[in-house]
Write a protein that holds these residues in place. Structure first.
Motif: not given
Length: 760
Positions: A264-271, A275-280, A27-31, A35-39
């Motif tokens: 081609a263009w530089q995309t925004t990456q909200p996910g 993820l960088q904010r909630i990893n801690p 479950s922990v690894f699944g979470i 989260m990474h999959w959601s991002a």
């Protein structure tokens, strides 16, 4: 025992804790994975949204190109000049193609005439080499669509001419197609528009338009416009794929769906940013979950030790009967399956025995269910003692048991074992101070002779048990093939009888009864008859017992009663006698149904006679007597049929005042020259008269029997000598002949004459 429970508790704890720890870890690894999959999904969704923005901006740009073309393609003068047999190329150059370059930046243009041929070519650098066959093929699908849409815009008038009505003048919308093509390896936007008049035109036939194709490079200002409309940064044109993260790609395709480059263009990456904010926080949550798992693990080990002590009891209760302690049906089936597999491997015989306690219901009814339970326990203990050590005994349900006897040598050996079982059960069972005697009926099937499938063997043992019970109980039967045939035949007959009742395929026959003088028919007995559609006659001796066993006797009896009451109107003054099965009296509303049938057929109750046998009093005497008294109070006559065939008929005569007493045919058939039989017959007649009953003698087959019965003043006589059972029409004719004036014709006249001779 304690050590075993402790070990069992440890196994249970491990069985709970290990999966739980695995589940928590997963479950922990699944979470984290979720989260990474959601991002990643969020990033991909954002890129798709940006992709749509670019597609929309590109489409707006192409639509704007069409609008810029409108000034030269929707123009009467251009329409007429271009479509001349020899158009003025300089005019086209100055007023259309060069004008589009100077005012709107179209660097290249090509005019395709009505014959789908290149008529004029323009380029900013004054060259026509850019218009080659490949480019023409790439533009052809769009040009063809424009020509087709233009032709479809014509409307046929009532006069047969074609009218072309251009788009509304205020909208100034042309018929056009847009897209992207590659020119010298560089993507160009193009607009292909039909050259058409501003006002309505009429012609004899429809014709395709000339099409102006104008191109502009997709770079510089145009690419900047698309970037500003989509509000995306870093726009570049490229001909190669790029796999770098954070770079979006919009594929450019020609009208023939060929790849001609990409934006081609530089995309925004909200996910990724989320993820960088909630990893801690996720790491902290994982630590807390690990602590909880440790605490739960310790608590679970303590609880499982307590639960282990009751595990054996729970398993035993699930597999065994609570009253007798024997294996239950499910456990017996599992044990039988294992035994059969073992016997197949060892090539030995195994017997499956079904056991039923005889008349166990009587014990419950007379002594109560507590006494019945004690009998079950006693029988279970005796069965366990008497069968071989390797055998299996189980309680299937109620008073039914089953046994498995392994390694059967032969039928003689098995009979010896079953004899011991019956002898053991036959010993008195003490319930308090009361001594009870029990007996068993047993049915056996033997594997592999009767099969190796557990369900099949149980079914065949049950069939054999039914045979033992049907043949007197307190006995045993081994399965034979003809038993199964009998059961299947009975089942088939019951289904056919049910269908025959539903489709009204049965009929009635009526056997007349004469008075003492044998000169008048005073009653008829209604008898059910069944002839199938194929002409097969089914004897009542076959279908009546089947109806009794399957419960169809209630429907059959009511059908006979209703049909007989309806037919009674055809023979006024004659009593209609109908047999009623003991099972019909078990129905709580039987009397009401009889009343309803009499009312629906408008038949006086005095014209109906119900015939019952003494077996109707077995068991529920009070309810039966109450029902009979209700019928008698209504005016329905009640007859005791087959009097003398039982052992307790006199007690029934004392308890219930019957209207009619029918002497069993065996007494009549045995009286010819037999003084003892004649004396019994006379005694029965005198007994019935003393009790005020009408006496009916059945089975009259000779004139001498009639003379004897007349001599002793028997009230009514019935038998083949008078008449066989007759169908409705035949009975009507018989009555006309028998009761006819003078009695000069038919069987009735002969009988009348014989009766006169008998009287003297």
């Amino acid at each position: 025992m304690y050590k075993s429970s402790k070990n069992s508790g440890g196994r249970i704890a491990n069985a709970i804790i290990i999966p739980m720890v695995v589940v928590v870890i997963i479950s922990v690894f699944g979470i984290f994975g979720l989260m990474h999959w959601s991002a990643r999904l969020s990033d991909e969704t954002a890129e798709q949204s940006q992709h749509k923005l670019i597609a929309g901006a590109l489409q707006l740009t192409k639509n704007y190109l069409v609008k810029l073309q409108n000034g030269v393609v929707i123009w009467d003068e251009a329409y007429h000049r271009i479509n001349q047999p020899d158009p003025d190329q300089s005019w086209i150059y100055d007023n259309i193609m060069h004008w589009l370059f100077q005012n709107h930046g179209f660097t290249k243009s090509v005019l395709i005439n009505r014959d789908f041929e290149v008529a004029s070519v323009y380029a900013q650098n004054h060259t026509s080499k850019w218009m080659d066959d490949q480019l023409f093929r790439d533009l052809s699908p769009s040009v063809a669509k424009v020509r087709a849409r233009y032709i479809n815009s014509f409307t046929r008038t009532p006069s047969g001419l074609y009218s072309f009505v251009p788009q509304s003048s205020d909208a100034r919308r042309s018929i056009a197609e847009t897209g992207v093509v590659a020119l010298a390896g560089e993507p160009h936007l193009f607009s292909a528009a039909a050259v058409m008049p501003q006002i309505q035109s009429i012609a004899k036939e429809r014709f395709p338009p000339s099409v102006l194709v104008s191109l502009v490079p997709l770079r510089g200002e145009k690419l900047k416009d698309i970037s500003e409309m989509s509000r995306l940064d870093g726009f570049v044109l490229t001909n190669s794929q790029t796999g770098r993260d954070g770079v979006g790609r919009y594929q450019l395709r020609s009208p023939r769906n060929a790849d001609i480059g990409m934006i081609a263009w530089q995309t925004t990456q909200p996910g990724t940013l989320m993820l960088q904010r909630i990893n801690p926080f996720l790491a902290l949550a994982a630590f807390m979950i690990a602590a909880v798992v440790i605490l739960v693990t310790l608590f679970t080990r303590q609880m499982t030790r307590r639960l282990a002590h009751s595990e054996a009891k729970a398993v035993h209760a699930a597999r065994h009967d609570a009253l007798s302690g024997l294996p239950n049906r499910a456990r017996f089936h599992a044990l039988l399956t294992d035994t059969l597999e073992e016997s197949i491997h060892r090539q030995s015989n195994t017997a499956v025995v079904y056991i039923d306690l005889d008349h166990f219901k009587d014990i419950n009814d007379t002594l109560g269910h507590s006494a019945g339970d004690k009998v079950i326990v006693a029988v279970a203990q005796r069965l366990k003692r008497v069968i071989p050590e390797s055998g299996i005994v189980a309680r299937i349900s109620g008073d039914e048991f089953a046994m498995v006897i392994k390694d059967c040598e032969d039928d003689v050996w098995l009979e010896y074992v079953l004899d011991q079982v019956q002898d053991e059960i036959a010993r008195p069972i003490m319930i308090g101070r009361r001594e009870l005697h029990a007996s068993l009926s047993m049915g056996a099937a033997i594997a592999p002779r009767d099969g190796n499938d557990p369900d099949e063997l149980l079914r065949k043992a049950d069939i054999a048990l039914y045979d033992a019970k049907a043949n007197g109980r307190n006995r045993r039967s081994f399965f034979e093939a003809n038993m199964e045939h009998h059961v299947q035949s009975k089942d088939r007959l019951s289904r056919e009888l049910r269908l025959a009742l539903k489709n009204d395929e049965l009929d009635l026959a009526y056997q007349p009864q004469t008075d003492t003088s044998a000169e008048r028919i005073v009653s008829v007995e209604a008898l059910a008859r069944w002839t199938k559609e194929d002409g097969t006659v089914v004897s009542p001796a076959q279908f009546i017992p089947v109806a009794e066993e399957t419960g169809l006797i209630n429907d059959l009896g009511l059908w006979v009663l209703n049909k007989a009451c309806a037919q009674a109107h055809e023979w006024p003054g004659i009593v209609m006698s109908v047999n009623v099965s003991p099972n019909q009296f078990k129905h709580p509303r039987f009397v009401e149904k009889v009343m309803a049938i009499l009312a629906s057929n408008n038949l006086p109750p005095q014209r109906l006679e119900i015939e019952v046998t003494e077996t109707v009093f077995a068991g529920r005497n009070d309810s039966v007597l109450k029902a009979l008294r209700r019928l008698k109070n209504l005016g329905v006559k009640v007859a005791l049929d087959d009097f003398g065939s039982g052992y307790s008929s006199l007690s029934y005569l004392r308890r219930f005042p019957f209207d009619t007493l029918k002497i069993d045919r065996d007494f009549v058939s045995d009286m010819n020259g037999n003084e003892e039989a004649e004396a019994i017959l006379v005694s029965i007649i005198q007994l019935g008269k003393a009790l005020g009953m009408t006496i009916v003698a059945e089975g009259i087959e000779t004139l001498e029997q009639i003379r004897f019965l007349q001599a002793h003043d028997c009230h009514r006589m019935q038998g083949y000598f008078i008449s066989k059972p007759l169908p409705e029409a035949a009975l009507t004719k018989f009555l006309e002949d028998f009761n006819g004036d003078g009695g000069t014709s038919g069987f009735g006249a002969d009988l009348s004459y014989q009766a006169q001779v008998a009287k003297g």
